[in-house]
Design an enzyme around this catalytic site. Structure first.
Site, PDB file in Angstrom:
ATOM      1  N   TYR A  12      -3.597  10.365  -7.130  1.00 30.06           N
ATOM      2  CA  TYR A  12      -4.571  11.027  -6.276  1.00 30.06           C
ATOM      3  C   TYR A  12      -4.276  12.527  -6.261  1.00 30.06           C
ATOM      4  O   TYR A  12      -3.136  12.942  -6.029  1.00 30.06           O
ATOM      5  CB  TYR A  12      -4.501  10.431  -4.862  1.00 30.06           C
ATOM      6  CG  TYR A  12      -5.425  11.145  -3.913  1.00 30.06           C
ATOM      7  CD1 TYR A  12      -6.788  11.172  -4.149  1.00 30.06           C
ATOM      8  CD2 TYR A  12      -4.931  11.819  -2.803  1.00 30.06           C
ATOM      9  CE1 TYR A  12      -7.641  11.851  -3.301  1.00 30.06           C
ATOM     10  CE2 TYR A  12      -5.789  12.493  -1.941  1.00 30.06           C
ATOM     11  CZ  TYR A  12      -7.140  12.513  -2.207  1.00 30.06           C
ATOM     12  OH  TYR A  12      -7.985  13.182  -1.379  1.00 30.06           O
ATOM     13  N   ARG A  36       0.780  11.666  22.263  1.00 29.97           N
ATOM     14  CA  ARG A  36       1.307  12.074  20.944  1.00 29.97           C
ATOM     15  C   ARG A  36       2.503  11.199  20.557  1.00 29.97           C
ATOM     16  O   ARG A  36       2.723  10.873  19.396  1.00 29.97           O
ATOM     17  CB  ARG A  36       1.690  13.557  20.952  1.00 29.97           C
ATOM     18  CG  ARG A  36       2.456  13.981  19.704  1.00 29.97           C
ATOM     19  CD  ARG A  36       2.262  15.447  19.332  1.00 29.97           C
ATOM     20  NE  ARG A  36       2.436  16.363  20.434  1.00 29.97           N
ATOM     21  CZ  ARG A  36       3.622  16.747  20.927  1.00 29.97           C
ATOM     22  NH1 ARG A  36       4.740  16.281  20.427  1.00 29.97           N
ATOM     23  NH2 ARG A  36       3.683  17.612  21.919  1.00 29.97           N
ATOM     24  N   LYS A  81      -9.695   4.065   3.882  1.00 25.11           N
ATOM     25  CA  LYS A  81     -10.383   3.307   2.819  1.00 25.11           C
ATOM     26  C   LYS A  81     -10.631   1.847   3.232  1.00 25.11           C
ATOM     27  O   LYS A  81     -11.443   1.598   4.103  1.00 25.11           O
ATOM     28  CB  LYS A  81      -9.578   3.417   1.523  1.00 25.11           C
ATOM     29  CG  LYS A  81      -9.079   4.827   1.207  1.00 25.11           C
ATOM     30  CD  LYS A  81     -10.189   5.831   0.980  1.00 25.11           C
ATOM     31  CE  LYS A  81      -9.595   7.205   0.676  1.00 25.11           C
ATOM     32  NZ  LYS A  81     -10.560   8.271   0.671  1.00 25.11           N
ATOM     33  N   ASP A 103       2.012   4.329  -3.089  1.00 24.76           N
ATOM     34  CA  ASP A 103       0.697   4.468  -2.460  1.00 24.76           C
ATOM     35  C   ASP A 103      -0.053   3.166  -2.755  1.00 24.76           C
ATOM     36  O   ASP A 103      -0.437   2.907  -3.898  1.00 24.76           O
ATOM     37  CB  ASP A 103      -0.022   5.701  -3.048  1.00 24.76           C
ATOM     38  CG  ASP A 103      -1.360   5.972  -2.366  1.00 24.76           C
ATOM     39  OD1 ASP A 103      -1.975   5.014  -1.857  1.00 24.76           O
ATOM     40  OD2 ASP A 103      -1.801   7.142  -2.371  1.00 24.76           O
TER      41      ASP A 103
END
Ligand code: PLP
Length: 377
Positions: free
Chosen positions: A104, A51, A201, A176
């Protein structure tokens, strides 16, 4: 030795390689372990717990930082987890955020459904006009969130002008950068504090992994992000990092083809009599084409949206008649997709009912044009 001066095509293959791969693997192994044995005195060797850090994640972060030209890249398990991390370290109770009117829908949902409880308010503004952003600044404004090109109307915000506003008013600025990618646009070089990506993406490019990346130059912000990444734990699994690292090697090749295909398709659709409007920053008819050209000098991306003449019914009929393009959400993969955005935007729809977003892949462009032509006929 790989240096930041190498071309992005070289960085995308070689950057990020760790020098602790003692066997000389050309392809990095997948380190699926969650924990690492300590030295006899209890100190850590290189890693302690996945982690907090893992070799596959570190490789991918270093490679993306090199591609973006950033000091640090921090990886998350999705684009939304990356956005949430920025909100978490920047926002405070009673503060105000400015976001694009066309951003978005997930970003808006996070603010509307979850951050209002902490008395975080927000305004959605048309960031294509810098004066509108300036007018909406309040004494409590803590963050200006840009998304350019925006999803789905491909609006263009002038990053440099808006980051200057941020600096003048002591406000963080984030962009973004999912649609442009660092191949076209580098928000940190234009003054932004954060450049964020949904690596689901274009970086991934094969529609098979979720991921998010935050790139920063400021050391204080990097420390906070790194601390938050380990504490909140929305980290990508080693296998996903391995896949992402592999995908990044072909990202520059894929993306150039996608952008070229999109330009041809946008030009074709812009004169089609069944199309009311094409949204694509590469067209000279786009209202902020000049700014797009200035801040995205290498191309205009592979996403465009169209308004189909008629309404919802005609938009769905068009999507259903396509054979190569599939009607599915998401973008950035090698395969071309279309989506009726309004029905994907949940409780806060912003798109017109006849808007179809087109995510262009790397297929042969004449085949794509033929498919669009038969569906419009
Ligand atoms: N930002 C943009 C521009 C997006 O298009 C998306 C997803 O479609 C996201 C962020 C969220 O990314 P993810 O789906 O990886 O959480």
């Amino acid at each position: 030795m790989i240096t930041p001066e190498h071309h992005v095509q070289t960085l995308a293959i070689h950057a990020g390689r760790l020098n602790n791969e003692k066997l000389g693997d050309i392809v990095q192994p997948i380190h699926v372990t969650t924990t690492f044995e300590r030295n006899p005195d209890g100190s850590l060797k290189d890693y302690g717990y996945t982690r907090s850090a893992n070799p596959n994640r570190q490789t991918v972060e270093n490679k993306i930082a090199a591609i973006e030209g950033a000091a640090t890249a921090v990886a998350f398990s999705s684009g939304m987890a990356a956005i949430a991390a920025i909100f978490e370290i920047v926002l405070e109770p009673d503060c105000h955020v400015i976001i694009p009117d066309d951003c978005y829908h997930g970003t808006r949902t996070l603010l509307e459904n979850f951050l209002k409880r902490w008395k975080v308010s927000y305004d959605q503004v048309d960031m294509a006009v810098v004066a509108t952003v300036e007018k909406s600044i309040k004494p409590s404004t803590r963050l200006i969130w840009m998304e350019t090109p925006s999803n789905p109307q491909l609006k263009i915000a002038d990053i440099q002008a808006i980051t200057q506003l941020g600096k003048k008013n002591n406000i963080y600025t984030a962009c973004d950068n999912t649609f442009a990618t660092p191949l076209l646009q580098k928000p940190l070089d234009l003054g932004a504090d954060f450049s964020m990506h949904s690596s689901t993406k274009f970086f991934s490019g094969h529609s098979d992994i979720l991921g998010g990346i935050v790139c920063v130059n400021r050391a204080d912000v990097a420390t906070q992000l790194r601390g938050y990444q380990g504490a909140a734990g929305a980290v990508p699994a080693p296998f996903d990092c391995w896949l992402l690292n592999r995908s990044l090697a072909t990202f520059p090749l894929r993306f150039v083809r996608q952008c070229n295909n999109a330009m041809v398709i946008a030009t074709y659709l812009s004169t089609h009599d069944k199309i009311e409007k094409v949204f694509y920053p590469g067209l000279t008819t786009h209202s902020n084409h000049a700014i797009a050209k200035k801040q995205m000098p290498n191309g205009f991306g592979s996403i465009l949206s169209v308004l189909i003449k008629g309404g919802r019914e005609e938009a769905f009929a068009f999507a259903a008649k396509l054979t190569i393009f599939k009607h599915a959400t998401s973008l950035g993969g090698v395969e071309s997709l279309v989506e009726h955005r309004r029905s994907a935007e949940g409780n806060y729809p912003i798109s017109p009912d006849n808007l179809v977003r087109i995510a262009v892949g790397i297929e042969y462009v004449d085949d794509l044009i033929q498919d669009l032509a038969q569906a419009l006929d």
